[in-house]
Scaffold this active site. Structure first.
Site, PDB file in Angstrom:
ATOM      1  N   ARG A 155       2.642  -7.264 -11.682  1.00 40.85           N
ATOM      2  CA  ARG A 155       1.580  -8.226 -12.162  1.00 40.85           C
ATOM      3  C   ARG A 155       0.387  -7.832 -11.222  1.00 40.85           C
ATOM      4  O   ARG A 155       0.544  -8.182  -9.954  1.00 40.85           O
ATOM      5  CB  ARG A 155       1.818  -9.812 -12.286  1.00 40.85           C
ATOM      6  CG  ARG A 155       0.688 -10.285 -12.846  1.00 40.85           C
ATOM      7  CD  ARG A 155       0.758 -11.912 -13.074  1.00 40.85           C
ATOM      8  NE  ARG A 155       1.449 -11.937 -14.692  1.00 40.85           N
ATOM      9  CZ  ARG A 155       2.713 -12.589 -14.896  1.00 40.85           C
ATOM     10  NH1 ARG A 155       3.560 -12.884 -13.932  1.00 40.85           N
ATOM     11  NH2 ARG A 155       2.834 -12.780 -15.969  1.00 40.85           N
ATOM     12  N   LEU A 176      -2.864  -9.366  -9.581  1.00 34.64           N
ATOM     13  CA  LEU A 176      -3.697 -10.728  -9.530  1.00 34.64           C
ATOM     14  C   LEU A 176      -4.881 -10.744  -9.644  1.00 34.64           C
ATOM     15  O   LEU A 176      -5.711 -11.538 -10.052  1.00 34.64           O
ATOM     16  CB  LEU A 176      -3.128 -11.693  -8.397  1.00 34.64           C
ATOM     17  CG  LEU A 176      -1.469 -11.833  -8.324  1.00 34.64           C
ATOM     18  CD1 LEU A 176      -1.059 -12.780  -7.291  1.00 34.64           C
ATOM     19  CD2 LEU A 176      -0.998 -12.534  -9.779  1.00 34.64           C
ATOM     20  N   ASN A 177      -5.518  -9.577  -8.927  1.00 34.18           N
ATOM     21  CA  ASN A 177      -7.038  -9.380  -8.715  1.00 34.18           C
ATOM     22  C   ASN A 177      -7.331  -7.834  -8.949  1.00 34.18           C
ATOM     23  O   ASN A 177      -6.847  -7.170  -7.768  1.00 34.18           O
ATOM     24  CB  ASN A 177      -7.732  -9.879  -7.541  1.00 34.18           C
ATOM     25  CG  ASN A 177      -8.967  -9.864  -7.555  1.00 34.18           C
ATOM     26  OD1 ASN A 177      -9.548  -8.855  -7.820  1.00 34.18           O
ATOM     27  ND2 ASN A 177      -9.704 -10.921  -6.842  1.00 34.18           N
ATOM     28  N   LYS A 221      -9.835  -6.042  -8.755  1.00 30.73           N
ATOM     29  CA  LYS A 221     -10.774  -5.365  -7.778  1.00 30.73           C
ATOM     30  C   LYS A 221     -10.103  -5.332  -6.369  1.00 30.73           C
ATOM     31  O   LYS A 221     -10.429  -4.368  -5.694  1.00 30.73           O
ATOM     32  CB  LYS A 221     -12.117  -6.317  -7.770  1.00 30.73           C
ATOM     33  CG  LYS A 221     -13.362  -5.903  -6.865  1.00 30.73           C
ATOM     34  CD  LYS A 221     -14.514  -6.816  -7.144  1.00 30.73           C
ATOM     35  CE  LYS A 221     -15.089  -6.771  -8.396  1.00 30.73           C
ATOM     36  NZ  LYS A 221     -16.474  -7.613  -8.095  1.00 30.73           N
ATOM     37  N   PHE A 226      -3.612  -2.601   9.649  1.00 28.78           N
ATOM     38  CA  PHE A 226      -2.571  -1.531   9.414  1.00 28.78           C
ATOM     39  C   PHE A 226      -1.138  -1.199   9.974  1.00 28.78           C
ATOM     40  O   PHE A 226      -0.813  -0.305  10.151  1.00 28.78           O
ATOM     41  CB  PHE A 226      -3.410   0.035   9.680  1.00 28.78           C
ATOM     42  CG  PHE A 226      -4.966  -0.233   9.211  1.00 28.78           C
ATOM     43  CD1 PHE A 226      -5.355  -0.266   7.821  1.00 28.78           C
ATOM     44  CD2 PHE A 226      -5.978  -0.179  10.135  1.00 28.78           C
ATOM     45  CE1 PHE A 226      -6.460  -0.446   7.609  1.00 28.78           C
ATOM     46  CE2 PHE A 226      -7.290  -0.166   9.996  1.00 28.78           C
ATOM     47  CZ  PHE A 226      -7.590  -0.317   8.408  1.00 28.78           C
ATOM     48  N   THR A 259      -7.344  -7.788   3.210  1.00 27.53           N
ATOM     49  CA  THR A 259      -6.463  -7.336   1.928  1.00 27.53           C
ATOM     50  C   THR A 259      -7.075  -8.071   0.893  1.00 27.53           C
ATOM     51  O   THR A 259      -6.573  -7.545  -0.500  1.00 27.53           O
ATOM     52  CB  THR A 259      -5.111  -7.533   2.026  1.00 27.53           C
ATOM     53  OG1 THR A 259      -4.669  -8.650   2.319  1.00 27.53           O
ATOM     54  CG2 THR A 259      -4.395  -6.335   2.993  1.00 27.53           C
ATOM     55  N   GLN A 272      -7.592  -1.994  -2.202  1.00 23.43           N
ATOM     56  CA  GLN A 272      -6.498  -1.539  -1.417  1.00 23.43           C
ATOM     57  C   GLN A 272      -5.957  -0.209  -1.715  1.00 23.43           C
ATOM     58  O   GLN A 272      -5.348   0.696  -0.726  1.00 23.43           O
ATOM     59  CB  GLN A 272      -5.277  -2.590  -1.685  1.00 23.43           C
ATOM     60  CG  GLN A 272      -5.471  -3.955  -1.162  1.00 23.43           C
ATOM     61  CD  GLN A 272      -5.445  -3.752   0.596  1.00 23.43           C
ATOM     62  OE1 GLN A 272      -4.255  -3.485   1.025  1.00 23.43           O
ATOM     63  NE2 GLN A 272      -6.607  -4.053   1.089  1.00 23.43           N
ATOM     64  N   GLY A 283       2.993  -6.003  -4.627  1.00 24.10           N
ATOM     65  CA  GLY A 283       2.335  -5.673  -3.555  1.00 24.10           C
ATOM     66  C   GLY A 283       1.840  -4.251  -3.595  1.00 24.10           C
ATOM     67  O   GLY A 283       2.304  -3.263  -3.951  1.00 24.10           O
ATOM     68  N   GLU A 313       0.784  -1.036   0.798  1.00 27.00           N
ATOM     69  CA  GLU A 313       1.386   0.215   1.332  1.00 27.00           C
ATOM     70  C   GLU A 313       1.026   1.275   0.550  1.00 27.00           C
ATOM     71  O   GLU A 313       0.840   2.546   0.949  1.00 27.00           O
ATOM     72  CB  GLU A 313       2.699  -0.145   1.685  1.00 27.00           C
ATOM     73  CG  GLU A 313       2.952  -1.278   2.714  1.00 27.00           C
ATOM     74  CD  GLU A 313       2.570  -1.256   3.975  1.00 27.00           C
ATOM     75  OE1 GLU A 313       2.104  -0.312   4.540  1.00 27.00           O
ATOM     76  OE2 GLU A 313       2.606  -2.536   4.521  1.00 27.00           O
TER      77      GLU A 313
END
Length: 734
Positions: free
Chosen positions: A625, A627-628, A630, A235, A463, A635, A698, A701
């Site tokens: 985009r 990427l995963n 799940k 964190f 993450t 997150q 990302g 955050e």
């Protein structure tokens, strides 16, 4: 099957590839490592917040069973300073007799066992010439730093526009200091072999730690190896090189044995930083139909006595809304507090609470729905740069979130929704997190057995980096997921980017994109002049990859497998390196966009008992985009829980007389538990971002941003009471 340049890159929600290691206990965290003849270290901390050490008696500790050394400022060698970076390390410990904060390390005891070291550390006697600590933001003795980040901004004439606005609003908001508190206690294991140093550590930036340790101890950087395959949470707490890390390495060099140092939970509160406390003044000018004409945002935040902490809280206001006249100001006040440091969503977590609370208050002043007010002031282009965003779907976040949440059912009057003894309120916040990316490198190797190894010296702090980068590599190389291994957490690997600021996925993913592209090119180069190969003379833009093969695009029958190419040319493997660096906005003609989102929250308040419960949360996020899905959803959920903590529970309380942190245990520092976590819905919208080749932004955050404001706004809708300070506790509701 996909081309190298235009791979689908749409992430399926596959399970974590490191999941089996974690659930079986086979994942090795820093605390799980050791060496032969391992010694242990324990710390002695100051019991005053300001002054000097007047007496330090270590004789009883030195005579204690198993003790190998007691190191203080009187016998510690002179240490170098770590490199000056945007995540500068604190000054090296035990270099003089000054005390700058309560809990500062004044000695380290090294013994054969952890129990012996701890027992001996208690026998160190310290006395101090204490001075009155500076602990309050408004203390006239405090040093004030103005525009410490050079991020203060201005466009138009905010003061004149405020003076002439049809409607004006002004309020002051405060946020408490929070402590990161990852579950895993931070651990350093250090071993020297001559001038070569090996360190296992709970770091989020192996490369930064390596450079710092080399500078501190005056050894070649090539001789320092940092290993961190798993981290028990971060964190932001693992971004800097903390004094205990240096002390572990110093202790190992002093006793000529490997040393392990594990922080206790109270030491975690004083030794690895915390989120700054803030006081923020927001001023808004608007027309009566809800068009913003002026925005002023001034933030004052805490800072430790030495060193820096890059955390502008007001700067995000400059690009949040389409407003012609804006002025943002940040300043920091030096106090005798422990190190201030990034904590999830640094700066934006605090700044968004003030801005989005103020926007909500303005909506009531104008009699305009809070969602409608935000839409009327939507920034179609970047207000400061005047460039189109590289991507932005915030409008879609609002629209989808309102539909999923049922915002249209919200009556505008506060206190008008009730169920039994509970008052019900709806609140929302628009959110963003600034764009961040640093250079990164990676290598990709394809071996004769058809498996691939992709490597970079980054960390996975939970993450999902192992999983997401394995997926990305597999797709770029046209391999099944089980045939790809992603290796990280070792500074012997290509230099990696810091795991923080929501910049790892873009930086590392772009480096892997380049490495895999270059690897396919290496195979094409190998067969370029081979008359027997169906790929002879092909360029990268003319081929696709899939099922372990390279083939001519549109003609899958004309191709070869990686393994056949290696065998035909007598090669055990082929490797390629890739690198990424942030693009220049002016060259692309785009304003780099971080993630955007909208948070919709329902709360329930018992007005007689002052109880506050979050009933449900709908989060709609534009992160480019995905990427995963799940791991990305995970997150956002984790960040939301952290946001609930910031809004309702977390407050690192410093005793105003002594500077001691009064609640430095999990028994006293409140954090959300399962019963505090509501039903959550996470939706991703938007399109791939144009600022990097894989289109990501990302999500680490953004999951926390906006929860403070959305909850506070919902509390006002439920009760009619406006709360401008976090956390929202029972006493503030009664």
């Amino acid at each position: 099957m996909t081309t190298v340049e235009q791979a689908r890159l749409v992430g399926e929600g596959v399970d974590r590839v490191d999941g089996p290691l974690k659930v079986t206990g086979a994942a090795r965290y820093p605390n799980d490592f050791g060496f032969p003849e391992l010694a242990h270290a324990a710390l002695v901390r100051s019991t005053v917040a300001a002054g000097r050490i007047s007496r330090l008696d270590t004789r009883a500790a030195q005579d204690s069973p198993g003790v190998l050394a007691v190191i203080t400022h009187r016998n510690a060698p002179t240490l170098g300073r770590a490199p000056d970076t945007f995540l500068s390390a604190p000054p090296p410990p035990l270099q003089d007799d000054r005390i700058l904060h309560y809990g500062q390390y004044v000695a380290v005891v090294v013994a054969g066992t952890a129990e012996e070291a701890t027992a001996a550390a208690r026998r160190v006697e310290a006395e101090y010439e204490s001075t009155e600590p500076v602990l309050d933001l408004h203390d006239p003795r405090a040093e004030v730093l103005t525009d410490p980040f050079e991020t203060d901004s201005s466009r138009g004439d905010a003061e004149a526009a405020l003076a002439s606005a049809e409607v004006t609003f002004e309020a002051t908001y405060t946020t408490a200091a929070n402590t990161n508190n990852p579950l895993g206690l931070f651990t350093t294991v250090a071993a020297w072999d001559g001038d070569a140093l090996t360190v296992h550590d709970s770091t989020q930036w192996p490369g930064g730690l390596r450079a710092a340790l080399a500078r501190v101890f005056g050894v070649p950087e090539s001789g320092v190896r940092v290993l961190v395959p798993f981290v028990g949470g971060g964190f932001g707490a693992g971004l800097r090189v903390w004094p205990h890390v240096i002390l572990a390495a110093l202790a190992a060099r002093t006793v000529d044995r490997p040393v392990k140092l594990v922080l206790t939970r109270p030491e975690m509160f004083t030794g690895i930083g915390h989120r700054t406390a803030t006081e923020q003044r927001v001023r808004i000018g608007a027309t009566r139909d809800g068009r913003l004409v002026a925005l002023g945002h001034e933030s004052t935040s805490t800072l430790q006595m030495e060193g820096d902490n890059f955390e502008p809280c007001a700067s995000g206001t400059a690009y949040a809304y389409a407003c012609p006249n804006v002025a943002t100001r940040d300043r920091q006040v030096r106090l005798n507090v422990t190190w201030c440091n990034s904590m999830r969503a640094p700066g934006e977590a605090q700044g968004n609470f003030a801005l989005e609370s103020a926007m909500d208050e303005l909506s009531y002043e104008l009699g305009i729905d809070p969602l409608e007010l935000r839409l009327r002031n939507y920034a179609e282009i970047h207000p400061q740069l005047g460039l189109p965003w590289s991507s932005k779907a915030l409008r879609e976040c609002y629209e989808v979130g309102a539909e999923r949440f049922g915002w249209s059912r919200r009556p505008p009057e506060p206190g008008s929704m009730r169920e039994g003894d509970w008052l019900i309120g709806y609140g929302l916040a628009g959110v963003s997190f600034f764009w961040f990316q640093k250079p990164c490198q990676a290598t990709a190797t394809l071996r004769a057995d058809g498996t691939a190894l992709v490597r970079s010296a980054v960390t996975d702090i939970g993450t999902g980096t192992y999983t997401v980068m394995t997926q990305l590599s597999a797709e770029l190389l046209g391999l099944d997921l089980p045939r790809v291994t992603f290796e990280l957490g070792d500074t012997e690997l290509p230099p990696g980017v810091v795991a923080g600021g929501s910049g790892l996925t873009a930086g590392l993913g772009s480096a892997i994109h380049a490495a895999c592209r270059n690897l396919v090119q290496a195979f094409l180069d190998t067969v370029r002049d081979d008359p027997t190969s169906p790929l002879a003379g092909c360029a990268a833009g003319e081929v696709s990859v899939g099922r372990g093969r390279i083939h001519r695009t549109g003609s899958p029958e004309y191709g070869e497998s990686y393994t056949d190419i290696l065998a035909a040319h007598g090669l055990p493997e082929l490797s390629a390196r890739g690198a990424s660096a942030p693009n220049d906005p002016q060259e692309l003609g785009l304003a780099p966009a971080g993630a955007f989102g909208a948070r919709f929250v329902e709360v329930r308040v018992d007005p007689e008992l002052g109880l506050l419960r979050v009933a449900r949360v709908v989060s709609v996020i534009d992160a480019g985009r995905i990427l995963n899905e799940k791991t990305a959803t995970s997150q956002i959920i984790g960040g939301t829980v952290g946001g609930i903590g910031m809004a309702m529970f977390e407050d690192t309380i410093t005793d105003p007389g002594s500077g001691r942190i009064a609640n430095a245990t999990f028994g006293d520092y409140l954090i959300p538990v399962n019963a505090d976590v509501p039903d959550m819905q996470v939706v991703f919208v938007g399109r791939p971002d144009r600022f990097n080749p894989i289109g990501v932004k990302g999500v680490g955050e953004i999951g926390l941003v906006g929860m403070g404001a959305a909850i506070a706004n919902a509390v006002h809708h439920a009760t009619g009471r406006r709360i401008r300070s976090l956390p929202i506790t029972i006493d503030r509701l009664l």
